[in-house]
Structure formats: C-alpha cells, structure tokens
Scaffold this motif. Structure first.
Motif, PDB file in Angstrom:
ATOM      1  N   LEU A  49      55.889  39.174  30.202  1.00  0.00           N
ATOM      2  CA  LEU A  49      56.294  40.078  31.288  1.00  0.00           C
ATOM      3  C   LEU A  49      56.822  39.273  32.473  1.00  0.00           C
ATOM      4  CD1 LEU A  49      53.472  42.798  31.485  1.00  0.00           C
ATOM      5  CD2 LEU A  49      55.807  43.073  30.606  1.00  0.00           C
ATOM      6  N   PRO A  50      58.025  39.554  32.945  1.00  0.00           N
ATOM      7  CA  PRO A  50      58.512  38.908  34.167  1.00  0.00           C
ATOM      8  C   PRO A  50      57.765  39.441  35.384  1.00  0.00           C
ATOM      9  CG  PRO A  50      60.324  39.838  32.862  1.00  0.00           C
ATOM     10  CD  PRO A  50      59.050  40.417  32.329  1.00  0.00           C
ATOM     11  N   VAL A  51      57.761  38.657  36.468  1.00  0.00           N
ATOM     12  CA  VAL A  51      57.206  39.111  37.736  1.00  0.00           C
ATOM     13  C   VAL A  51      58.331  39.156  38.759  1.00  0.00           C
ATOM     14  CG1 VAL A  51      56.466  36.765  38.340  1.00  0.00           C
ATOM     15  CG2 VAL A  51      55.473  38.736  39.515  1.00  0.00           C
ATOM     16  N   LEU A  52      58.458  40.282  39.418  1.00  0.00           N
ATOM     17  CA  LEU A  52      59.493  40.499  40.428  1.00  0.00           C
ATOM     18  C   LEU A  52      58.912  40.092  41.781  1.00  0.00           C
ATOM     19  CD1 LEU A  52      62.382  41.665  40.503  1.00  0.00           C
ATOM     20  CD2 LEU A  52      61.385  43.917  40.932  1.00  0.00           C
ATOM     21  N   CYS A  53      59.569  39.150  42.487  1.00  0.00           N
ATOM     22  CA  CYS A  53      59.001  38.624  43.721  1.00  0.00           C
ATOM     23  C   CYS A  53      60.093  37.980  44.567  1.00  0.00           C
ATOM     24  CB  CYS A  53      57.905  37.607  43.418  1.00  0.00           C
ATOM     25  SG  CYS A  53      58.428  36.240  42.339  1.00  0.00           S
ATOM     26  N   GLN A  54      59.713  37.604  45.789  1.00  0.00           N
ATOM     27  CA  GLN A  54      60.684  36.965  46.672  1.00  0.00           C
ATOM     28  C   GLN A  54      61.027  35.561  46.183  1.00  0.00           C
ATOM     29  OE1 GLN A  54      58.739  38.023  50.727  1.00  0.00           O
ATOM     30  NE2 GLN A  54      60.896  37.652  51.132  1.00  0.00           N
ATOM     31  N   PRO A  55      62.315  35.228  46.144  1.00  0.00           N
ATOM     32  CA  PRO A  55      62.699  33.871  45.714  1.00  0.00           C
ATOM     33  C   PRO A  55      62.141  32.825  46.669  1.00  0.00           C
ATOM     34  CG  PRO A  55      64.573  35.055  46.675  1.00  0.00           C
ATOM     35  CD  PRO A  55      63.476  36.053  46.512  1.00  0.00           C
ATOM     36  N   GLY A  56      61.637  31.749  46.093  1.00  0.00           N
ATOM     37  CA  GLY A  56      61.103  30.670  46.905  1.00  0.00           C
ATOM     38  C   GLY A  56      59.700  30.898  47.419  1.00  0.00           C
ATOM     39  N   SER A  57      59.098  32.048  47.120  1.00  0.00           N
ATOM     40  CA  SER A  57      57.757  32.363  47.604  1.00  0.00           C
ATOM     41  C   SER A  57      56.704  31.608  46.799  1.00  0.00           C
ATOM     42  CB  SER A  57      57.499  33.868  47.505  1.00  0.00           C
ATOM     43  OG  SER A  57      57.506  34.279  46.135  1.00  0.00           O
ATOM     44  N   VAL A  58      55.472  31.619  47.288  1.00  0.00           N
ATOM     45  CA  VAL A  58      54.370  31.002  46.557  1.00  0.00           C
ATOM     46  C   VAL A  58      54.203  31.673  45.199  1.00  0.00           C
ATOM     47  CG1 VAL A  58      51.880  30.615  46.535  1.00  0.00           C
ATOM     48  CG2 VAL A  58      53.178  30.242  48.644  1.00  0.00           C
ATOM     49  N   LEU A  59      54.286  33.005  45.163  1.00  0.00           N
ATOM     50  CA  LEU A  59      54.159  33.709  43.887  1.00  0.00           C
ATOM     51  C   LEU A  59      55.257  33.288  42.923  1.00  0.00           C
ATOM     52  CD1 LEU A  59      52.870  35.749  42.018  1.00  0.00           C
ATOM     53  CD2 LEU A  59      54.141  37.572  43.188  1.00  0.00           C
ATOM     54  N   HIS A  60      56.470  33.148  43.407  1.00  0.00           N
ATOM     55  CA  HIS A  60      57.583  32.715  42.562  1.00  0.00           C
ATOM     56  C   HIS A  60      57.294  31.340  41.960  1.00  0.00           C
ATOM     57  CE1 HIS A  60      61.717  31.575  41.451  1.00  0.00           C
ATOM     58  NE2 HIS A  60      62.030  32.855  41.549  1.00  0.00           N
ATOM     59  N   ARG A  61      56.812  30.417  42.790  1.00  0.00           N
ATOM     60  CA  ARG A  61      56.532  29.057  42.318  1.00  0.00           C
ATOM     61  C   ARG A  61      55.362  29.037  41.341  1.00  0.00           C
ATOM     62  NH1 ARG A  61      57.022  27.766  47.882  1.00  0.00           N
ATOM     63  NH2 ARG A  61      54.783  27.291  47.967  1.00  0.00           N
ATOM     64  N   GLN A  62      54.302  29.770  41.661  1.00  0.00           N
ATOM     65  CA  GLN A  62      53.121  29.764  40.796  1.00  0.00           C
ATOM     66  C   GLN A  62      53.410  30.438  39.462  1.00  0.00           C
ATOM     67  OE1 GLN A  62      51.772  27.335  42.810  1.00  0.00           O
ATOM     68  NE2 GLN A  62      49.930  28.105  41.786  1.00  0.00           N
ATOM     69  N   ALA A  63      54.212  31.476  39.477  1.00  0.00           N
ATOM     70  CA  ALA A  63      54.574  32.158  38.230  1.00  0.00           C
ATOM     71  C   ALA A  63      55.361  31.216  37.327  1.00  0.00           C
ATOM     72  CB  ALA A  63      55.384  33.420  38.537  1.00  0.00           C
ATOM     73  N   GLU A  64      56.348  30.536  37.889  1.00  0.00           N
ATOM     74  CA  GLU A  64      57.144  29.605  37.084  1.00  0.00           C
ATOM     75  C   GLU A  64      56.294  28.450  36.566  1.00  0.00           C
ATOM     76  OE1 GLU A  64      61.760  30.071  38.402  1.00  0.00           O
ATOM     77  OE2 GLU A  64      60.589  28.526  39.430  1.00  0.00           O
ATOM     78  N   ALA A  65      55.386  27.961  37.394  1.00  0.00           N
ATOM     79  CA  ALA A  65      54.536  26.851  36.978  1.00  0.00           C
ATOM     80  C   ALA A  65      53.630  27.252  35.812  1.00  0.00           C
ATOM     81  CB  ALA A  65      53.684  26.375  38.157  1.00  0.00           C
ATOM     82  N   ALA A  66      53.291  28.545  35.742  1.00  0.00           N
ATOM     83  CA  ALA A  66      52.425  29.043  34.669  1.00  0.00           C
ATOM     84  C   ALA A  66      53.210  29.439  33.430  1.00  0.00           C
ATOM     85  CB  ALA A  66      51.617  30.239  35.173  1.00  0.00           C
ATOM     86  N   GLY A  67      54.532  29.305  33.483  1.00  0.00           N
ATOM     87  CA  GLY A  67      55.355  29.640  32.335  1.00  0.00           C
ATOM     88  C   GLY A  67      55.861  31.061  32.306  1.00  0.00           C
ATOM     89  N   LEU A  68      55.638  31.818  33.387  1.00  0.00           N
ATOM     90  CA  LEU A  68      56.162  33.178  33.466  1.00  0.00           C
ATOM     91  C   LEU A  68      57.616  33.151  33.945  1.00  0.00           C
ATOM     92  CD1 LEU A  68      53.201  35.038  35.249  1.00  0.00           C
ATOM     93  CD2 LEU A  68      53.717  35.006  32.793  1.00  0.00           C
ATOM     94  N   THR A  69      58.320  34.249  33.691  1.00  0.00           N
ATOM     95  CA  THR A  69      59.670  34.424  34.226  1.00  0.00           C
ATOM     96  C   THR A  69      59.557  35.055  35.602  1.00  0.00           C
ATOM     97  OG1 THR A  69      60.640  34.703  32.030  1.00  0.00           O
ATOM     98  CG2 THR A  69      61.909  35.528  33.908  1.00  0.00           C
ATOM     99  N   ALA A  70      59.980  34.329  36.626  1.00  0.00           N
ATOM    100  CA  ALA A  70      59.969  34.854  37.991  1.00  0.00           C
ATOM    101  C   ALA A  70      61.378  35.328  38.335  1.00  0.00           C
ATOM    102  CB  ALA A  70      59.511  33.778  38.969  1.00  0.00           C
ATOM    103  N   VAL A  71      61.499  36.593  38.697  1.00  0.00           N
ATOM    104  CA  VAL A  71      62.792  37.190  39.014  1.00  0.00           C
ATOM    105  C   VAL A  71      62.906  37.377  40.521  1.00  0.00           C
ATOM    106  CG1 VAL A  71      64.287  39.202  38.688  1.00  0.00           C
ATOM    107  CG2 VAL A  71      62.877  38.361  36.791  1.00  0.00           C
ATOM    108  N   GLY A  72      63.863  36.698  41.137  1.00  0.00           N
ATOM    109  CA  GLY A  72      64.064  36.817  42.574  1.00  0.00           C
ATOM    110  C   GLY A  72      64.552  38.202  42.956  1.00  0.00           C
TER     111      GLY A  72
END
Length: 248
Positions: A137-160
C-alpha cells in the motif's frame, strides 16, 4: 496527475460535502474511517459509489477525535497509534471488499497528517501499521516530510501530495488552519497553483518565495466552500497540461 479529495466525512444524519458529485471528478477518494469522521453506513455508501465510478479508494486515517474532527494533536504511545491506524485500514477494507474493490493507499488526516510530517515517532507508527497490513500500500504524504522519508526507508511507496487550496509556509509545511491565510479562496489561483505543482513541481509560499513541491497527487478539500466547482476547475486545468489519472 492524480486528483484526490477527502470524502465520507459526515457522521450519522449529518453530511459534510457532496461526496457523489466529487466522485464524478476526482480520481482518488480519501475515505474517512470512523475515527475523526465517518461511520459504517457512510463508509459503505462512499466505497460503493467509488467502485461504480472506478475511483481509487484510500484509507483516510486519523486520530480518535470525532469532536475535534481529527484536527487536534494527540500524543499517542507508539503501539496505540499503530493499532488505531491498522484498525481503520481494516475497517475500510471490509466495505471496499463488499463493493468489489480494495483499499489502494493510506493517507493520514488533519493533525495526524501534520504531526507525522515532522514527528518521527508518529510517522513510524503510521508506517508500522501499513507494513503490518500490506506493505504494497502506498502512503500519501507531503514530499520531503518525515513520514515521506520514514516510509521510503521502510520500503513503502511514498507518494508526494500537494494542496491546491492550502497556503504553504516557506519551509514547505502547511499554514496552520488557525491562521487567516491557511486556505486559498480564489478559484483561479487554486487552478494555477495545481497546474504549477503538476508541471513545475513547485508552489508559491505565503511570503512569496517559491518552494519545491514534487507531487504525484493534488488534493482539493471536500469541505471547502464550492468544493465541487473548484475540483472540476482544477481537473480541467490539469487535463490541459498533463494526463489525469489515479496513482494507485
């Protein structure tokens, strides 16, 4: 470019916004899961209507705060917030399955969205809930945010995600709703901002500075006055400059 809106935010006999009309315009629907807004019948109705229109449904997860519409920050223990988010995704999935569809992504709402953008503990709790449910499941969040970074680091798809109808601070965060410049009311300005985000990946902050805003989805709030007409104008403006379609 995806166009999303927060839907299903009524409760019981009280309805907020015109869900059905917006579902004819947007490509993704962030459906409230019952904690900050929404209820089982509303979730069922919106999921069914979205499936009929081919609109992607995302779990709009928030704090357990109906009275405050999820716009008041709550300090959670990690496990409690993780489980609250996990519970909401699962609840919405039941109604998606009943409509012949599935949850396509996750988007935090309100104070949780803003807090997870800057607070690693709450961002990690959201990420942990998604990983526990479905790491695809992708996570929709602000680009460059902590959530965006943590999601990518965990292997999730972060959508700006960008907000066509919200003001931005120079550091890229959203202007707090307590301020008079939190919302952009001029329809022409909203359309222009959406197009600039989609084409140039940037937005003008409230101080006039231009900040990077690389996005794959643009939000128009369903509870904004004139939301249906505004969303229609944004979709028309986006279609003139890029392809409009769901990211999930």
């Amino acid at each position: 470019m995806d166009l999303n809106a927060d839907l299903g935010e009524g409760f019981g006999a009280w309805r907020l916004g015109d869900d059905e009309a917006l579902l004819d315009i947007v490509t993704s629907a962030n459906v409230a899961c019952g904690f900050h807004a929404g209820d089982p019948s509303t979730m069922h109705r919106v999921c069914r209507a979205a499936a009929e229109r081919g609109v992607a449904v995302g779990a709009q997860v928030g704090y357990r705060d109906l009275a405050g519409f999820g716009r008041r920050r709550i300090d959670y223990a990690f496990g409690e917030l993780r489980d609250d988010v996990l519970y909401q995704i699962g609840a919405l999935e039941a109604f998606c399955r009943a409509a012949g569809d599935r949850v396509r992504y996750v988007k935090p709402h309100g104070a949780l969205y803003n807090t997870a953008a800057i607070d690693q503990g709450q961002a990690d709790a959201v990420v942990a809930a998604i990983l526990a449910y479905d790491s695809a499941l992708p996570v929709l969040c602000q680009p460059g945010s902590v959530l965006h970074r943590q999601a990518e680091a965990a292997g999730l798809t972060a959508v700006g995600e960008g907000f066509a109808d919200r003001g931005y601070l120079p550091d890229g965060r959203l202007v707090p709703r307590s301020r008079p410049d939190a919302l952009v009311h001029d329809p022409a300005a909203v359309v222009e901002r959406a197009a600039r985000m989609a084409v140039d990946g940037e937005v003008v902050a409230v101080d006039g500075s231009v900040i990077a805003c690389p996005v794959r989805s643009i939000c128009v709030h369903g509870d904004t006055p004139g939301a249906v007409e505004l969303a229609r104008a944004v979709r028309t403006g986006l279609a003139r400059r890029s392809t409009v379609g769901a990211f999930a």
